[in-house]
Scaffold this active site. Sequence first.
Site, mmCIF file in Angstrom:
data_model
loop_
_atom_site.group_PDB
_atom_site.id
_atom_site.type_symbol
_atom_site.label_atom_id
_atom_site.label_comp_id
_atom_site.label_asym_id
_atom_site.label_seq_id
_atom_site.Cartn_x
_atom_site.Cartn_y
_atom_site.Cartn_z
ATOM 1 N N CYS A 122 0.826 -1.208 0.000
ATOM 2 C CA CYS A 122 0.000 0.000 0.000
ATOM 3 C C CYS A 122 0.863 1.262 0.000
ATOM 4 O O CYS A 122 0.533 2.260 -0.648
ATOM 5 C CB CYS A 122 -0.928 0.012 1.210
ATOM 6 S SG CYS A 122 -2.302 -1.153 1.137
ATOM 7 N N CYS A 205 -6.544 -8.128 -2.409
ATOM 8 C CA CYS A 205 -6.773 -7.910 -0.980
ATOM 9 C C CYS A 205 -8.223 -7.583 -0.657
ATOM 10 O O CYS A 205 -8.519 -6.992 0.383
ATOM 11 C CB CYS A 205 -5.860 -6.791 -0.466
ATOM 12 S SG CYS A 205 -4.102 -7.126 -0.682
ATOM 13 N N CYS A 229 -5.437 1.538 4.297
ATOM 14 C CA CYS A 229 -4.341 1.395 3.338
ATOM 15 C C CYS A 229 -3.137 2.244 3.704
ATOM 16 O O CYS A 229 -2.040 2.020 3.201
ATOM 17 C CB CYS A 229 -4.814 1.742 1.926
ATOM 18 S SG CYS A 229 -5.358 3.442 1.722
#
EC number: 1.8.4.10
Length: 250
Positions: A122, A205, A229
């Site tokens: 991320c 994800c 994130c």
Amino acid sequence: MTDWPPGGSDPLLDALQSDHLPDTGHADMAGLLRDRRLGRVALVSSFGAESAALLHFVTRILPGVPVLFLDTGRHFPETLAYRDALAARLGLNLVILRPDPALIGAEDADGRLHARDPNMCCTLRKTFPLADALAGFDTWISGRKRYQATTRAALPAIERDGAHLKVNPLAFWSEADVAACFDRHALPRHPLVGRGYASIGCAPCTRPVRPDEDPRAGRWADTPDKTECGIHLGPDGRFARARPRPDSPH
């Protein structure tokens, strides 16, 4: 706005809250979004399950506002098609952000970084590109809402995010409010919503959610400690790049 917090106080944030958000029952979001004290404003959108409501609401108030989309390279194809359809439908000033390909090549050569270290994935694909883009803005707008998860239950409508102001115009909306916005304005739904995806991020994800789960339970479901994130910082947060490795030119 680069040396915050000055002495632990924030007169600008206090003034904006006093003028536009004296309490949750008297929230003038349109007035807040139009306030010149916000400076240069951008809207950040994932084009996820509920994004059309935010995009419609804000762009009717701020036509032409830059809409930043983080193209991580791992989105569902349906999300990219939905992004393009909404951009055309709402006349969005769409700005597509992408991660540094050299950095991705060095750190995620096999495309499995999301499984080994989802936080770093991320960071490379979202946090760094957004940090670069937001350097040109004073305030950014997000679509977070209190009802989405227990971790967002006390979400304010305006807050500090590092050196930036951040406005969450739908913070106090309910799930019914969002649904009503979709119906009232005949906004199209993300195609994955009908397949049980209540919150939609990168494909590796994200999974559908069960009826008894909160809307974000399908995000990073295999990593229980991860709920965000990483693009949403705290009041004294900073976007900090890791130093390049000695063997890396980047």
